[in-house]
Structures are given as structure tokens and as C-alpha cells.
Design a protein around this motif. Structure first.
Motif, PDB file in Angstrom:
ATOM      1  N   ARG A  68      21.217  19.052  95.132  1.00 50.92           N
ATOM      2  CA  ARG A  68      21.858  18.020  96.028  1.00 50.92           C
ATOM      3  C   ARG A  68      20.660  16.917  95.982  1.00 50.92           C
ATOM      4  NH1 ARG A  68      23.191  19.831 102.015  1.00 50.92           N
ATOM      5  NH2 ARG A  68      24.872  21.000 100.882  1.00 50.92           N
ATOM      6  N   ALA A  69      19.490  17.299  95.863  1.00 50.25           N
ATOM      7  CA  ALA A  69      18.591  16.071  96.043  1.00 50.25           C
ATOM      8  C   ALA A  69      18.569  14.931  94.882  1.00 50.25           C
ATOM      9  CB  ALA A  69      17.182  16.609  96.076  1.00 50.25           C
ATOM     10  N   GLY A  70      18.870  15.672  93.776  1.00 55.26           N
ATOM     11  CA  GLY A  70      19.009  14.852  92.334  1.00 55.26           C
ATOM     12  C   GLY A  70      20.340  14.146  92.572  1.00 55.26           C
ATOM     13  N   ARG A  71      21.357  14.706  93.125  1.00 54.42           N
ATOM     14  CA  ARG A  71      22.752  13.893  93.205  1.00 54.42           C
ATOM     15  C   ARG A  71      22.586  13.011  94.215  1.00 54.42           C
ATOM     16  NH1 ARG A  71      24.692  19.433  93.439  1.00 54.42           N
ATOM     17  NH2 ARG A  71      25.318  18.936  95.476  1.00 54.42           N
ATOM     18  N   GLY A  72      21.733  13.167  95.241  1.00 53.59           N
ATOM     19  CA  GLY A  72      21.589  12.171  96.256  1.00 53.59           C
ATOM     20  C   GLY A  72      20.733  10.954  95.902  1.00 53.59           C
ATOM     21  N   LEU A  73      19.855  11.164  94.949  1.00 52.07           N
ATOM     22  CA  LEU A  73      19.118  10.068  94.242  1.00 52.07           C
ATOM     23  C   LEU A  73      19.889   9.500  93.442  1.00 52.07           C
ATOM     24  CD1 LEU A  73      16.340   8.781  94.203  1.00 52.07           C
ATOM     25  CD2 LEU A  73      15.860  10.377  92.255  1.00 52.07           C
ATOM     26  N   ALA A  74      20.868  10.013  92.547  1.00 47.83           N
ATOM     27  CA  ALA A  74      21.568   8.986  91.659  1.00 47.83           C
ATOM     28  C   ALA A  74      22.634   8.468  92.522  1.00 47.83           C
ATOM     29  CB  ALA A  74      22.149  10.080  90.776  1.00 47.83           C
ATOM     30  N   THR A  80      23.030   1.071  95.598  1.00 53.95           N
ATOM     31  CA  THR A  80      22.086   0.184  95.675  1.00 53.95           C
ATOM     32  C   THR A  80      22.627  -0.991  94.675  1.00 53.95           C
ATOM     33  OG1 THR A  80      20.203   1.325  96.334  1.00 53.95           O
ATOM     34  CG2 THR A  80      19.729  -0.777  95.484  1.00 53.95           C
ATOM     35  N   ALA A  81      22.780  -0.721  93.482  1.00 51.13           N
ATOM     36  CA  ALA A  81      23.133  -1.534  92.353  1.00 51.13           C
ATOM     37  C   ALA A  81      24.576  -2.186  92.905  1.00 51.13           C
ATOM     38  CB  ALA A  81      23.372  -0.687  91.275  1.00 51.13           C
ATOM     39  N   LEU A  82      25.507  -1.212  93.428  1.00 47.15           N
ATOM     40  CA  LEU A  82      26.732  -1.918  93.655  1.00 47.15           C
ATOM     41  C   LEU A  82      26.847  -2.868  94.866  1.00 47.15           C
ATOM     42  CD1 LEU A  82      29.192   1.168  93.486  1.00 47.15           C
ATOM     43  CD2 LEU A  82      28.930  -0.679  91.634  1.00 47.15           C
ATOM     44  N   LEU A  83      25.919  -2.702  95.600  1.00 49.97           N
ATOM     45  CA  LEU A  83      25.528  -3.975  96.689  1.00 49.97           C
ATOM     46  C   LEU A  83      24.968  -4.976  96.110  1.00 49.97           C
ATOM     47  CD1 LEU A  83      24.242  -1.797  99.694  1.00 49.97           C
ATOM     48  CD2 LEU A  83      26.268  -2.535  99.615  1.00 49.97           C
ATOM     49  N   GLY A  84      24.096  -4.878  95.010  1.00 49.41           N
ATOM     50  CA  GLY A  84      23.656  -6.051  94.346  1.00 49.41           C
ATOM     51  C   GLY A  84      25.001  -6.656  93.435  1.00 49.41           C
ATOM     52  N   VAL A  85      25.750  -5.840  92.953  1.00 50.37           N
ATOM     53  CA  VAL A  85      27.023  -6.269  92.205  1.00 50.37           C
ATOM     54  C   VAL A  85      27.826  -7.445  93.050  1.00 50.37           C
ATOM     55  CG1 VAL A  85      29.254  -5.870  91.349  1.00 50.37           C
ATOM     56  CG2 VAL A  85      27.060  -4.687  90.567  1.00 50.37           C
ATOM     57  N   LEU A 137      19.642  -0.604  89.042  1.00 44.54           N
ATOM     58  CA  LEU A 137      19.945  -0.057  87.731  1.00 44.54           C
ATOM     59  C   LEU A 137      18.647   0.344  87.335  1.00 44.54           C
ATOM     60  CD1 LEU A 137      21.178  -3.450  86.083  1.00 44.54           C
ATOM     61  CD2 LEU A 137      22.466  -1.265  86.422  1.00 44.54           C
ATOM     62  N   LEU A 138      17.406   0.059  87.804  1.00 42.68           N
ATOM     63  CA  LEU A 138      16.149   0.732  87.435  1.00 42.68           C
ATOM     64  C   LEU A 138      15.998   2.115  87.853  1.00 42.68           C
ATOM     65  CD1 LEU A 138      13.624  -2.164  87.509  1.00 42.68           C
ATOM     66  CD2 LEU A 138      14.088  -1.075  85.592  1.00 42.68           C
ATOM     67  N   LEU A 139      16.432   2.316  89.060  1.00 42.84           N
ATOM     68  CA  LEU A 139      16.420   3.506  89.585  1.00 42.84           C
ATOM     69  C   LEU A 139      17.200   4.594  89.106  1.00 42.84           C
ATOM     70  CD1 LEU A 139      16.891   2.980  93.656  1.00 42.84           C
ATOM     71  CD2 LEU A 139      15.121   3.828  92.560  1.00 42.84           C
ATOM     72  N   LEU A 140      18.559   4.267  88.454  1.00 43.44           N
ATOM     73  CA  LEU A 140      19.351   5.045  87.738  1.00 43.44           C
ATOM     74  C   LEU A 140      18.817   5.317  86.447  1.00 43.44           C
ATOM     75  CD1 LEU A 140      22.993   3.580  88.719  1.00 43.44           C
ATOM     76  CD2 LEU A 140      21.941   6.117  89.199  1.00 43.44           C
ATOM     77  N   LEU A 141      18.393   4.174  85.817  1.00 45.57           N
ATOM     78  CA  LEU A 141      17.810   4.210  84.254  1.00 45.57           C
ATOM     79  C   LEU A 141      16.636   5.066  84.465  1.00 45.57           C
ATOM     80  CD1 LEU A 141      18.936   3.401  81.619  1.00 45.57           C
ATOM     81  CD2 LEU A 141      17.543   1.419  81.905  1.00 45.57           C
ATOM     82  N   PRO A 155      14.076   1.721  80.475  1.00 43.90           N
ATOM     83  CA  PRO A 155      13.605   1.241  81.849  1.00 43.90           C
ATOM     84  C   PRO A 155      12.844  -0.005  81.553  1.00 43.90           C
ATOM     85  CG  PRO A 155      13.747   3.664  82.034  1.00 43.90           C
ATOM     86  CD  PRO A 155      13.921   3.320  80.355  1.00 43.90           C
ATOM     87  N   LEU A 156      11.826   0.246  80.615  1.00 44.10           N
ATOM     88  CA  LEU A 156      10.796  -0.797  80.359  1.00 44.10           C
ATOM     89  C   LEU A 156      11.498  -2.016  79.975  1.00 44.10           C
ATOM     90  CD1 LEU A 156       8.036   1.281  78.747  1.00 44.10           C
ATOM     91  CD2 LEU A 156       8.251   0.484  81.336  1.00 44.10           C
ATOM     92  N   ALA A 157      12.438  -1.985  78.859  1.00 44.28           N
ATOM     93  CA  ALA A 157      13.068  -2.978  78.416  1.00 44.28           C
ATOM     94  C   ALA A 157      14.016  -3.922  79.627  1.00 44.28           C
ATOM     95  CB  ALA A 157      14.268  -2.460  77.225  1.00 44.28           C
TER      96      ALA A 157
END
Length: 208
Positions: A68-74, A80-85, A137-141, A155-157
Motif C-alpha cells: 500500500r505504501a508503494g502504491r500510495g507513493l506512486a 502531483t504531476a497531473l496538477l502540474g499538467v 515526473l521526477l517522483l515517479l521516475l 531521472p538525472l536526464a
């Protein structure tokens, strides 16, 4: 969801549209209004929209086989990314409308000033909001890299691309190419993951 070729292609089309916007912008000495302003922003709008399936695909890959924690982080990274979109789309639409309504650059500046004078618009659409796109994007990658589901340098790219745009918007073509380097292979990788059982998906090779 990932059986559609155009959805997989979004991982390449999005960064390529970003690159196209950067190249068109370099030809626009006045930076609007006009054909270059409008066509460039349409490419940028297409780029940002293409990142919606990119974000959803990375969330799915990062959450596969996780607790659950991993799914929550994803999920947090995707939200976050979609709010930015949403913020970037709003900004691009404002830019397009301003370009259509204005006769010259000075008229555009005045229109932007009036838009930004409304409470909350500047942070939501021009400063904080768009940053959420890159943060998500960075969180997911980064999560995918930590899970060894993609290469650690990707992620560095993306960070390099973000830094390039921060240094100068004239470096947008370079940023687009760095994003292409980071995201293009993930479309095929996520497609391959859909063809494997969950156990195999959890141990996907990081070399792609």
C-alpha cells in the motif's frame, strides 16, 4: 490500457512536441503575437497533453506488485504531476488567447498583467503550479529507478532538462531531447510489462 499504439507513442511524441516548440520559439524574435507564437504554443499544448498517459503509465508501473505504501507513493507522484499538467495547460491556453486577441507584444503584456492581477492566478498558473508537473515526473521516475524498473540515469536526464529551461528558455530544444532520452524507452517497457505476469513485472530489467 497500453495496447493502443498512440498511448505508447505518447512517451516519444510528448518530448518531441516540446522540442518542436523550443525550435519554433527560437525563430520568434518578438515572442508573439503571430504565427510562430500560436503554432509553438499549440505544439507545447500537445506536449503537455501527451504527458497525461505518460504519467498514468509510470504510476501503473511504479505501483505494480507493491504494498500500500508503494502504491500510495506512486499515486502521490501521479496526482502531483497531473496538477502540474492542469496548471501548464491553463498557462498555454491563456498565452494562445492573448496572442489571438493582441495586435502587438505590448498589448499582450497588458493582457497578461490583467490576468495575473487576479488573486491566486500567478502562483497557480505561472509559478508554483507548473513546478508540480516536473516534481511529479521526477517522483515517479525516481521511484521506478529505485525499484530497478528503469535505469538510474533517467531521472538525472530529466533534472538536466529542467535545469536547462531554468537557465534559459532558449534551451527548450535541448530539454526536449533530454526528456526524449529519459521517457521514450518507457513506452516500450510498460508495454512489455503488460505482457508479463505480475512476478515478472516486479523484476523488470533496469537497463531499458
Amino acid at each position: 490500457m497500453w495496447n493502443s499504439p498512440w498511448q505508447r507513442a505518447a512517451f516519444s511524441v510528448g518530448p518531441l512536441c516540446m522540442t518542436a516548440y523550443g525550435l519554433i520559439r527560437l525563430t520568434d524574435e518578438e515572442h508573439g503575437p503571430g504565427l510562430a507564437w500560436s503554432s509553438g504554443h499549440l505544439f507545447f499544448l500537445a506536449a503537455v497533453v501527451c504527458f497525461i498517459p505518460v504519467v498514468l503509465g509510470m504510476r501503473r508501473m511504479a505501483a505494480a506488485g507493491r504494498a500500500r505504501a508503494g502504491r500510495g507513493l506512486a499515486g502521490a507522484g501521479a496526482v502531483t504531476a497531473l496538477l502540474g499538467v492542469a496548471a501548464v495547460v491553463a498557462q498555454v491556453v491563456i498565452d494562445l488567447v492573448a496572442g489571438f486577441l493582441s495586435e502587438d507584444r505590448e498589448a499582450m503584456r497588458e493582457l497578461f498583467r490583467r490576468v495575473k492581477s487576479h488573486a491566486g492566478v500567478e502562483p497557480a498558473v505561472y509559478t508554483v503550479g507548473p513546478l508540480l508537473f516536473y516534481v511529479g515526473l521526477l517522483l515517479l521516475l525516481t521511484q521506478l529507478a529505485a525499484l530497478r524498473r528503469t535505469a538510474a540515469w533517467r531521472p538525472l536526464a530529466v533534472v538536466a532538462g529542467i535545469v536547462a529551461t531554468g537557465v534559459s528558455l532558449d534551451l527548450l530544444p535541448l530539454a526536449g531531447l533530454l526528456f526524449l532520452l529519459a521517457f521514450a524507452p518507457l513506452g516500450r517497457q510498460i508495454d512489455d510489462a503488460d505482457r508479463r505476469p505480475p512476478a515478472a513485472t516486479a523484476t523488470a530489467s533496469p537497463g531499458r
